[in-house]
Scaffold this motif. Structure first.
Motif, PDB file in Angstrom:
ATOM      1  N   PRO A 323      26.611  46.620  44.473  1.00 10.57           N
ATOM      2  CA  PRO A 323      27.899  47.330  44.496  1.00 10.57           C
ATOM      3  C   PRO A 323      28.180  48.174  43.252  1.00 10.57           C
ATOM      4  O   PRO A 323      29.310  48.193  42.755  1.00 10.57           O
ATOM      5  N   TYR A 324      27.187  48.889  42.765  1.00 10.88           N
ATOM      6  CA  TYR A 324      27.382  49.666  41.541  1.00 10.88           C
ATOM      7  C   TYR A 324      27.866  51.086  41.803  1.00 10.88           C
ATOM      8  O   TYR A 324      28.216  51.825  40.874  1.00 10.88           O
ATOM      9  N   VAL A 325      27.917  51.494  43.077  1.00  4.12           N
ATOM     10  CA  VAL A 325      28.348  52.847  43.441  1.00  4.12           C
ATOM     11  C   VAL A 325      29.783  52.787  43.951  1.00  4.12           C
ATOM     12  O   VAL A 325      30.137  51.932  44.769  1.00  4.12           O
ATOM     13  N   ASN A 375      39.072  55.497  42.262  1.00  7.67           N
ATOM     14  CA  ASN A 375      38.152  54.511  41.696  1.00  7.67           C
ATOM     15  C   ASN A 375      38.844  53.320  41.062  1.00  7.67           C
ATOM     16  O   ASN A 375      38.179  52.387  40.632  1.00  7.67           O
ATOM     17  N   ARG A 376      40.158  53.360  40.980  1.00  9.13           N
ATOM     18  CA  ARG A 376      40.868  52.390  40.149  1.00  9.13           C
ATOM     19  C   ARG A 376      41.346  51.170  40.934  1.00  9.13           C
ATOM     20  O   ARG A 376      41.740  51.269  42.086  1.00  9.13           O
ATOM     21  N   THR A 377      41.319  50.023  40.264  1.00  5.33           N
ATOM     22  CA  THR A 377      41.943  48.823  40.809  1.00  5.33           C
ATOM     23  C   THR A 377      43.447  48.883  40.550  1.00  5.33           C
ATOM     24  O   THR A 377      43.942  49.772  39.847  1.00  5.33           O
ATOM     25  N   VAL A 386      37.652  48.741  30.916  1.00  5.44           N
ATOM     26  CA  VAL A 386      36.761  49.331  31.914  1.00  5.44           C
ATOM     27  C   VAL A 386      36.289  48.315  32.946  1.00  5.44           C
ATOM     28  O   VAL A 386      36.129  48.640  34.128  1.00  5.44           O
ATOM     29  N   LYS A 387      36.072  47.062  32.550  1.00  2.06           N
ATOM     30  CA  LYS A 387      35.588  46.065  33.509  1.00  2.06           C
ATOM     31  C   LYS A 387      36.662  45.646  34.506  1.00  2.06           C
ATOM     32  O   LYS A 387      36.360  45.059  35.545  1.00  2.06           O
ATOM     33  N   ASP A 388      37.912  45.967  34.196  1.00  8.08           N
ATOM     34  CA  ASP A 388      39.024  45.560  35.049  1.00  8.08           C
ATOM     35  C   ASP A 388      39.553  46.676  35.940  1.00  8.08           C
ATOM     36  O   ASP A 388      40.176  46.400  36.969  1.00  8.08           O
ATOM     37  N   VAL A 389      39.334  47.925  35.568  1.00  8.47           N
ATOM     38  CA  VAL A 389      40.059  49.003  36.251  1.00  8.47           C
ATOM     39  C   VAL A 389      39.197  49.929  37.096  1.00  8.47           C
ATOM     40  O   VAL A 389      39.738  50.704  37.889  1.00  8.47           O
ATOM     41  N   PHE A 390      37.874  49.877  36.962  1.00  3.09           N
ATOM     42  CA  PHE A 390      37.011  50.650  37.852  1.00  3.09           C
ATOM     43  C   PHE A 390      36.494  49.731  38.960  1.00  3.09           C
ATOM     44  O   PHE A 390      35.902  48.685  38.674  1.00  3.09           O
ATOM     45  N   VAL A 393      32.723  48.763  38.770  1.00  2.00           N
ATOM     46  CA  VAL A 393      32.432  47.934  37.597  1.00  2.00           C
ATOM     47  C   VAL A 393      32.960  46.518  37.814  1.00  2.00           C
ATOM     48  O   VAL A 393      32.281  45.520  37.529  1.00  2.00           O
ATOM     49  N   ARG A 394      34.184  46.425  38.344  1.00  3.68           N
ATOM     50  CA  ARG A 394      34.764  45.107  38.628  1.00  3.68           C
ATOM     51  C   ARG A 394      33.896  44.353  39.640  1.00  3.68           C
ATOM     52  O   ARG A 394      33.627  43.162  39.499  1.00  3.68           O
ATOM     53  N   ARG A 395      33.449  45.069  40.661  1.00 10.38           N
ATOM     54  CA  ARG A 395      32.640  44.429  41.692  1.00 10.38           C
ATOM     55  C   ARG A 395      31.267  44.007  41.148  1.00 10.38           C
ATOM     56  O   ARG A 395      30.720  42.983  41.577  1.00 10.38           O
ATOM     57  N   MET A 396      30.712  44.787  40.218  1.00  5.84           N
ATOM     58  CA  MET A 396      29.434  44.397  39.622  1.00  5.84           C
ATOM     59  C   MET A 396      29.584  43.133  38.778  1.00  5.84           C
ATOM     60  O   MET A 396      28.699  42.264  38.786  1.00  5.84           O
TER      61      MET A 396
END
Length: 494
Positions: A323-325, A375-377, A386-390, A393-396
């Motif tokens: 899930p990096y895309v 793209n944002r949560t 960044v690990k929380d809002v994209f 990235v969050r899914r990775m």
């Protein structure tokens, strides 16, 4: 040791562990289904479905029906999600949970009479949701009921309507059901409008039986797959439902994390009011994706979450199941945006940017057809980590944490010695190196740090491994700087 004369062999455990496979986009969908067509007891039971046929066999299927607004809507949200996953996007598997209970979510059928065709001996009850267990047919109000299986049989047609077919008398070959006048019909029908947010939230009763969102905890023990997406189409717009979805997504089974897809309800009619609704209803969690508005597919209206969950699975599938895309700027199945009543909504680039800037995912039709846009949560813009809002990235982070847990669960209770530490370090680093070489992450490593492992913890059997990972951020902005260069005027004299 026994006396040995000859050659002996033995084995030791491999010092490197192959990574456990993780399905990145397993969705659990909690909602309502026309179970009258299949099994009236299929209530609050998770069912893992790998195909459309499996889903229909377990839950039945009711097509979207034409409303007074001139648009079609699905009365049953699991039918909507089933069609989105298996027909529009062709992705699987999915876990479905029906909370509609025929014992309480029902009403008296409007149909009170039926005319049996004199030639075919059949007739269709043009009313969805008929509960066969309640169906009673009589020649007239004062007569004894006809007997199912003796006088007639029933089946459901493709529209979800009950077809009554009369059997014939063996001696006369006449139909057993009267064909010369209306026969009396009495029945109860499912009423999905009586399902409330409390039914979706569910709980645990005095006997320990779970319902609604509490069943998220039962999926992995039952099927050995962990949901990474939680969806409650239509009902997620309720603040109470959204809060429980978010809480479950934050961690279940003490190991797993997921994301919750939240549909902003159609009571929010203007794009400028969506951010206000999001904040006033506390839709600001890092594990929430807030979606607005509905999707119109050639006159049939879908809750955004039904398609967005399927889109996530499709994008992951197109990228080796990792899930990096980002799902943003990927095609969705719609021909327009609307509210639940079909009112058209226009989202151009400026409106889309406004919604995205407030942590809301929408859709637009700019250059590549209809695409998801954002793209944002829900944590954005209050949180900018960044690990929380994209979303990717969050899914990775969720994906890798689940993979590590599943891979190294087998090493629990091994002696905490250097061999144990090296096995974990080497295996985890090989995994991350592989992800780096394939571009899934920009880099990653695992370390066993003395500062994070005090003597007392080591004595107590606790070991902490520090995982560093950098999933790529979605390239949400590309700037081109244009400048007039007068030196190229010299080409006029070439």
């Amino acid at each position: 040791m026994a006396y040995v004369h000859g050659v002996r062999t033995s084995e030791v455990a491999t010092s490197l562990l192959p990574a456990a496979e993780v399905d990145s986009a397993i969705t659990i969908v909690i909602g309502t289904a026309p179970i009258n067509q299949v099994d009236e007891t299929n209530v609050n039971k998770p069912v893992l479905c790998y195909s459309y046929a499996e889903a229909v066999k377990a839950f039945g299927f009711q097509k979207a029906t034409l409303k007074d607004t001139g648009f079609k809507n699905y009365d049953f949200t699991l039918s909507e999600a089933m069609y989105a996953f298996f027909q529009l996007y062709n992705v699987a598997p999915v876990v479905f949970v029906n909370v509609l209970d025929p014992k309480k979510h029902k009403e008296t059928a409007k149909t009170t009479s039926l005319i049996i065709d004199k030639k075919t001996g059949s007739a269709s009850i043009k009313e969805a949701g008929i509960l066969l267990s309640s169906l009673v047919l009589r020649k007239d109000a004062g007569s004894e009921p006809y007997v199912l299986g003796t006088d007639y049989v029933t089946e459901f047609d493709d529209d979800g309507y009950v077809v009554v077919t009369s059997l014939t008398d063996a001696s006369t070959t006449d139909f057993k059901l009267a064909t010369d006048a209306d026969i009396v019909v009495a029945a109860e029908v499912l009423d999905p409008t009586k399902v409330t947010s409390d039914d979706i939230i569910g709980g645990v009763n005095a006997d320990g039986v779970k319902s609604g969102l509490e069943l998220v905890e039962d999926v992995f023990p039952k099927f050995r797959v962990a949901p990474s997406i939680i969806a409650c189409p239509r009902y997620s717009g309720d603040a109470g439902v959204a809060a429980v979805m978010s809480a479950k997504a934050d961690g279940f089974n003490d190991i797993f994390k997921a994301i919750a897809l939240i549909d902003v309800p159609s009571t929010v009619k203007n794009y400028t009011d969506v951010a206000t609704f999001k904040n006033s209803n506390n839709l600001t969690s890092t594990n929430e994706v807030v979606l607005w508005p509905c999707l119109n597919m050639s006159g049939t209206i879908y809750n955004f979450s039904s398609q967005f969950a399927a889109l996530l699975a499709e994008v992951d599938n197109d990228n080796s199941g990792i899930p990096y895309v980002s799902p943003s700027n990927k095609n969705i199945q719609c021909t327009g945006l609307c509210l639940a009543d079909g009112t058209e909504i226009i989202v151009d680039n400026s409106r889309g940017s406004y919604l995205n800037g407030n942590g809301i995912v929408t859709a637009n039709n700019m250059f590549s057809g209809w695409v998801a846009w954002g793209n944002r949560t829900g944590a954005y813009p209050g949180n900018t980590d960044v690990k929380d809002v994209f979303i990717p990235v969050r899914r990775m982070f969720n994906f890798i944490s689940i993979q590590l847990a599943k891979t190294f669960w087998q090493r629990i209770d091994f002696p905490l010695n250097r061999r144990q530490i090296d096995t974990v370090l080497d295996s985890a680093n090989i995994l991350l190196n592989g992800y780096t070489s394939k571009g899934y992450i920009l880099g990653g490593r695992v370390e066993f740090l003395e500062s994070e492992n005090p003597t007392t913890d080591l004595m107590d059997g606790k070991a902490v491994f520090h995982v560093y990972i950098t999933p790529p951020s979605p390239n949400r902005e590309i700037d081109f700087v244009l400048e007039y260069d007068p030196s190229y005027l010299q080409t006029l004299f070439a």
